[in-house]
Design a protein around this motif. Structure first.
Motif, PDB file in Angstrom:
ATOM      1  N   GLU A  20       0.812  -1.205   0.000  1.00 27.94           N
ATOM      2  CA  GLU A  20       0.000   0.000   0.000  1.00 27.94           C
ATOM      3  C   GLU A  20       0.851   1.264   0.000  1.00 27.94           C
ATOM      4  O   GLU A  20       1.985   1.274   0.473  1.00 27.94           O
ATOM      5  N   THR A  21       0.254   2.326  -0.505  1.00 29.37           N
ATOM      6  CA  THR A  21       0.841   3.652  -0.369  1.00 29.37           C
ATOM      7  C   THR A  21       0.441   4.183   1.001  1.00 29.37           C
ATOM      8  O   THR A  21      -0.705   4.008   1.430  1.00 29.37           O
ATOM      9  N   ILE A  22       1.377   4.818   1.682  1.00 37.58           N
ATOM     10  CA  ILE A  22       1.120   5.363   3.011  1.00 37.58           C
ATOM     11  C   ILE A  22       1.286   6.875   2.952  1.00 37.58           C
ATOM     12  O   ILE A  22       2.284   7.376   2.418  1.00 37.58           O
ATOM     13  N   ILE A  23       0.318   7.583   3.501  1.00 39.53           N
ATOM     14  CA  ILE A  23       0.390   9.041   3.599  1.00 39.53           C
ATOM     15  C   ILE A  23       0.483   9.390   5.075  1.00 39.53           C
ATOM     16  O   ILE A  23      -0.352   8.959   5.872  1.00 39.53           O
ATOM     17  N   VAL A  24       1.504  10.165   5.423  1.00 40.99           N
ATOM     18  CA  VAL A  24       1.708  10.588   6.805  1.00 40.99           C
ATOM     19  C   VAL A  24       1.472  12.089   6.876  1.00 40.99           C
ATOM     20  O   VAL A  24       2.061  12.852   6.115  1.00 40.99           O
ATOM     21  N   THR A  62      -2.437   7.265   6.834  1.00 38.55           N
ATOM     22  CA  THR A  62      -3.521   6.812   5.963  1.00 38.55           C
ATOM     23  C   THR A  62      -2.983   5.818   4.943  1.00 38.55           C
ATOM     24  O   THR A  62      -1.968   6.075   4.295  1.00 38.55           O
ATOM     25  N   THR A  63      -3.675   4.681   4.824  1.00 34.41           N
ATOM     26  CA  THR A  63      -3.384   3.704   3.782  1.00 34.41           C
ATOM     27  C   THR A  63      -4.629   3.588   2.912  1.00 34.41           C
ATOM     28  O   THR A  63      -5.624   4.270   3.151  1.00 34.41           O
ATOM     29  N   GLN A  64      -4.599   2.693   1.947  1.00 30.42           N
ATOM     30  CA  GLN A  64      -5.764   2.510   1.070  1.00 30.42           C
ATOM     31  C   GLN A  64      -6.950   1.919   1.828  1.00 30.42           C
ATOM     32  O   GLN A  64      -8.085   2.052   1.392  1.00 30.42           O
ATOM     33  N   THR A  65      -6.692   1.277   2.961  1.00 31.18           N
ATOM     34  CA  THR A  65      -7.776   0.585   3.669  1.00 31.18           C
ATOM     35  C   THR A  65      -8.104   1.155   5.034  1.00 31.18           C
ATOM     36  O   THR A  65      -9.133   0.805   5.609  1.00 31.18           O
ATOM     37  N   ALA A  66      -7.254   2.032   5.588  1.00 21.39           N
ATOM     38  CA  ALA A  66      -7.513   2.514   6.951  1.00 21.39           C
ATOM     39  C   ALA A  66      -6.792   3.829   7.212  1.00 21.39           C
ATOM     40  O   ALA A  66      -5.819   4.175   6.545  1.00 21.39           O
ATOM     41  N   THR A  67      -7.290   4.539   8.219  1.00 20.86           N
ATOM     42  CA  THR A  67      -6.641   5.741   8.721  1.00 20.86           C
ATOM     43  C   THR A  67      -6.505   5.602  10.225  1.00 20.86           C
ATOM     44  O   THR A  67      -7.468   5.251  10.903  1.00 20.86           O
ATOM     45  N   SER A  68      -5.317   5.873  10.740  1.00 20.51           N
ATOM     46  CA  SER A  68      -5.077   5.832  12.172  1.00 20.51           C
ATOM     47  C   SER A  68      -4.507   7.174  12.614  1.00 20.51           C
ATOM     48  O   SER A  68      -3.737   7.791  11.881  1.00 20.51           O
ATOM     49  N   SER A  69      -4.894   7.602  13.813  1.00 22.63           N
ATOM     50  CA  SER A  69      -4.397   8.860  14.359  1.00 22.63           C
ATOM     51  C   SER A  69      -3.681   8.583  15.668  1.00 22.63           C
ATOM     52  O   SER A  69      -4.128   7.733  16.461  1.00 22.63           O
ATOM     53  N   TYR A  70      -2.589   9.301  15.908  1.00 23.44           N
ATOM     54  CA  TYR A  70      -1.783   9.126  17.109  1.00 23.44           C
ATOM     55  C   TYR A  70      -1.424  10.496  17.672  1.00 23.44           C
ATOM     56  O   TYR A  70      -1.119  11.412  16.911  1.00 23.44           O
TER      57      TYR A  70
END
Length: 75
Positions: A20-24, A62-70
């Motif tokens: 997957e592509t990852i966006i930070v 953010t990935t193609q399947t999920a977004t996580s926040s920290y």
């Protein structure tokens, strides 16, 4: 999850799915975007060195399947 946290100059993230592509993105507590970078199919740990002042921030991964926040803290 990003590590180390708190951090002084750089943060690392281990991709869960290398296909997957990852966006930070890093945001101020008020929601202003301060940093954004995209990584195409990372195969190893991603290390970023955002130029931020000391304080608390929100990192969104953010990935193609999920977004996580920290919540992250710069010392």
């Amino acid at each position: 999850a990003p590590y180390p946290n708190p951090f002084t100059s750089s943060l690392s993230i281990k991709p869960i799915d290398e296909s997957e592509t990852i966006i930070v993105g890093i945001y101020s507590i008020m929601g202003e975007q301060l940093f954004a970078e995209s990584f195409n199919h990372p195969t190893d740990v991603i290390t970023i060195t955002p130029e931020l002042s000391k304080g608390a921030y929100i990192m969104r991964v953010t990935t193609q399947t999920a977004t996580s926040s920290y919540k992250i803290i710069k010392r």
